[in-house]
Design an enzyme around this catalytic site. Structure first.
Site, short mmCIF file in Angstrom:
data_model
loop_
_atom_site.label_atom_id
_atom_site.label_comp_id
_atom_site.label_asym_id
_atom_site.label_seq_id
_atom_site.Cartn_x
_atom_site.Cartn_y
_atom_site.Cartn_z
N THR A 93 22.19 -78.45 33.23
CA THR A 93 23.27 -78.52 34.22
C THR A 93 23.60 -79.95 34.63
OG1 THR A 93 23.96 -77.64 36.37
CG2 THR A 93 21.72 -78.44 36.23
N SER A 135 30.54 -78.39 33.94
CA SER A 135 29.35 -78.19 34.77
C SER A 135 28.05 -78.48 34.03
CB SER A 135 29.32 -76.75 35.30
OG SER A 135 28.97 -75.84 34.30
N THR A 165 22.15 -69.41 37.49
CA THR A 165 23.22 -70.35 37.83
C THR A 165 23.59 -70.08 39.29
OG1 THR A 165 24.95 -68.85 37.07
CG2 THR A 165 24.14 -70.43 35.48
N1 GLY Z 1 21.98 -74.06 39.82
C1 GLY Z 1 22.34 -75.37 39.59
C2 GLY Z 1 22.14 -76.27 40.72
O1 GLY Z 1 22.12 -75.83 41.87
O2 GLY Z 1 21.99 -77.44 40.49
#
Ligand code: GLY
Length: 372
Positions: A239, A94, A272
Site C-alpha cells: 500500500t 493507492s 484494506t
Molecule cells: N489499510 C491501509 C492503511 O491504513 O494504511
C-alpha cells in the site's frame, strides 16, 4: 514435494502420531509427511483492485497469481508477482508507483508478506523510492533475521539488495491530487496543529465525497492471499497507505496480524481500509484464530468487523447513526479453499479459481454506506 495422502497412508500417519511418534515418518521418501485434506480447491483472493489493473499487460493480479501457483510456482512468489502488476500501474493511486503521497508530497510505501509453509515473514514501512515494496518485504523475509525494516533503513536495505531507488514516485495524477488537497487545507488559517491535522483529514474526506478520490482507496492497499492444491497458504499486502498521511505514519499493512496474517493449514486474512482500526484489534490475526476454532471465513470476518464497531467510540469516527464512518474490508480463505470477502459497507473483492477471475460483492455488516 508434499502430495495428497491416500486414506490408508493418512490412517498410518495418524496411528503413528497417536501412538506417540515424535514426528510422522516421511512416507515414500517424502518429507515432511503432512496430512493434506482431500478436495482442496486452489484459490487466490484479493481486494477488488486485484482484478482491475493490468499495467498495460494482458492479465490482472489474481489471474497471474493463480496461473503461476497452479503451474507449480511457490505460492508467495505467485502472489507477489500478482501484486507487482498493481504496484507498477500508474493508474492505481493507492499502491506502489503513483500511490497517494503523504502530507509533504512524498510517496511512502508499506508492505508485508507471510509464507505459511515456511513460517517466515517480512515487511517494510515508510519506504521511499522503490516502486515494488512487496519485493523488498520478501527480501527482508529471505535475507534477514528480521520481520520489519522501516524508513531510511528499509531504503538502504533495498539499495543493498539491488533495487532501483527513485527520487520521486509521484505521477502527474497523484501530484495534482496532492496539490488540490494542499490548497484546501490552507494551513495559514489553522494555527492549532491538532485543528490543522483534523482539517487535513476532513479535506481528504471532502474530496472522497466529491468523487475526486475513490472512497475505497482513501486508505489504499491491495491484499492478496492464495492456497494451492497442496494446502500451502501465503499472503501479501502492499500500500501507499492513507492519502496525505502525516509523514512517518504507518498503517496496518506491514504489521503482522493487523493488515495480514497467515497460518498454514488454517487460513489467511488480509485487509484494506482504515488501518488504525485493524492495528487496534489485530483483526487479521483474530480472523485466522477464529478459522482455527472452526468458524467459516464469512463468520470470522463479520465477527472481526463487529469488534471494530465495538472499539469505535470516538464521535469523529461515527456517522449520525452511530456506525463507523470508515470502510474496512477483509479478504479471507481457509485451508480447504473456502473464501469470503467481507466489509463494513458494501464493496467488492476479487477472486480467481478454476472458473477464472471474478469480481464479487462482499458480505457487508451494514447494508448502506454512512451518511455524512
Ligand atoms: N489499510 C491501509 C492503511 O491504513 O494504511
Amino acid at each position: 514435494m508434499t502430495r495428497t495422502l491416500n486414506r490408508r497412508e493418512f490412517v498410518a500417519v495418524g496411528a503413528a502420531t497417536l501412538a506417540g511418534a515424535a514426528v510422522a515418518k516421511p512416507l515414500l521418501g517424502q518429507a515432511p509427511a503432512l496430512f493434506v485434506p482431500k478436495g482442496i480447491r486452489p484459490v487466490v483472493i484479493a481486494s477488488a483492485n486485484g482484478n482491475r489493473f493490468r499495467n498495460g499487460g494482458p492479465v490482472t493480479c489474481v489471474e497471474r497469481a493463480f496461473r503461476m501457483m497452479t503451474e507449480g510456482s511457490d505460492v508467495l512468489d505467485s502472489l507477489v508477482a500478482g501484486v507487482n502488476i498493481v504496484e507498477l500501474d500508474p493508474e492505481e493511486l493507492s499502491v506502489g508507483y503513483g500511490g497517494y503521497p503523504n502530507a509533504e508530497g512524498v510517496v511512502q510505501l508499506d508492505a508485508s508478506c507471510m509464507h505459511g509453509p515456511r513460517k517466515r515473514a517480512g515487511a517494510v514501512a515508510a519506504l521511499e523510492g522503490v516502486r515494488t515494496p512487496s519485493l523488498v518485504a520478501q527480501r527482508v523475509m529471505e535475507e534477514t533475521d528480521h520481520h520489519l525494516l522501516v524508513g531510511r533503513g528499509a531504503q538502504d536495505f533495498a539499495r543493498s539488495m539491488g533495487f532501483k531507488i527513485e527520487e520521486d514516485l509521484n505521477t502527474p495524477k497523484s501530484r495534482q491530487l496532492w496539490l488540490e488537497w494542499k490548497r484546501r487545507i490552507d494551513p495559514d488559517h489553522w494555527l492549532d496543529p491538532k485543528k490543522r491535522a483534523d482539517a487535513g483529514f476532513r479535506a481528504g474526506l471532502g474530496m472522497v465525497a466529491e468523487g475526486l478520490i475513490d472512497r475505497e482507496h482513501f486508505y489504499g492497499t491491495i491484499n492478496c492471499s492464495g492456497v494451492n492444491t497442496k494446502g500451502e497458504i501465503c499472503g501479501v499486502t502492499t500500500t501507499s497507505g492513507l492519502a496525505w498521511k502525516i509523514p512517518g505514519r504507518v498503517g496496518d499493512s506491514p504489521i503482522l496480524g493487523a493488515g495480514l496474517y497467515v497460518e498454514d493449514r488454517v487460513g489467511a486474512a488480509g485487509s484494506t481500509g482504515r488501518g488504525e482500526a485493524n492495528l487496534y484489534g489485530l483483526s487479521s490475526f483474530l480472523i485466522v484464530e477464529l478459522l482455527r476454532q472452526g468458524r467459516t471465513p464469512k463468520d470470522a470476518g463479520l465477527e472481526a468487523l463487529r469488534r471494530i464497531v465495538a472499539n469505535t467510540l470516538e464521535r469523529r469516527l461515527r456517522d449520525p447513526k452511530g456506525r463507523p464512518n470508515f470502510q474496512v474490508d477483509f479478504y479471507i480463505l481457509d485451508a480447504k479453499g473456502d473464501y469470503a470477502g467481507v466489509s463494513m459497507f458494501p464493496s467488492k473483492f476479487a477472486v480467481c479459481t478454476e472458473k477464472g477471475a471474478e469480481t464479487l460483492a462482499t458480505s457487508s455488516l451494514f447494508p448502506e454506506w454512512p451518511t455524512r
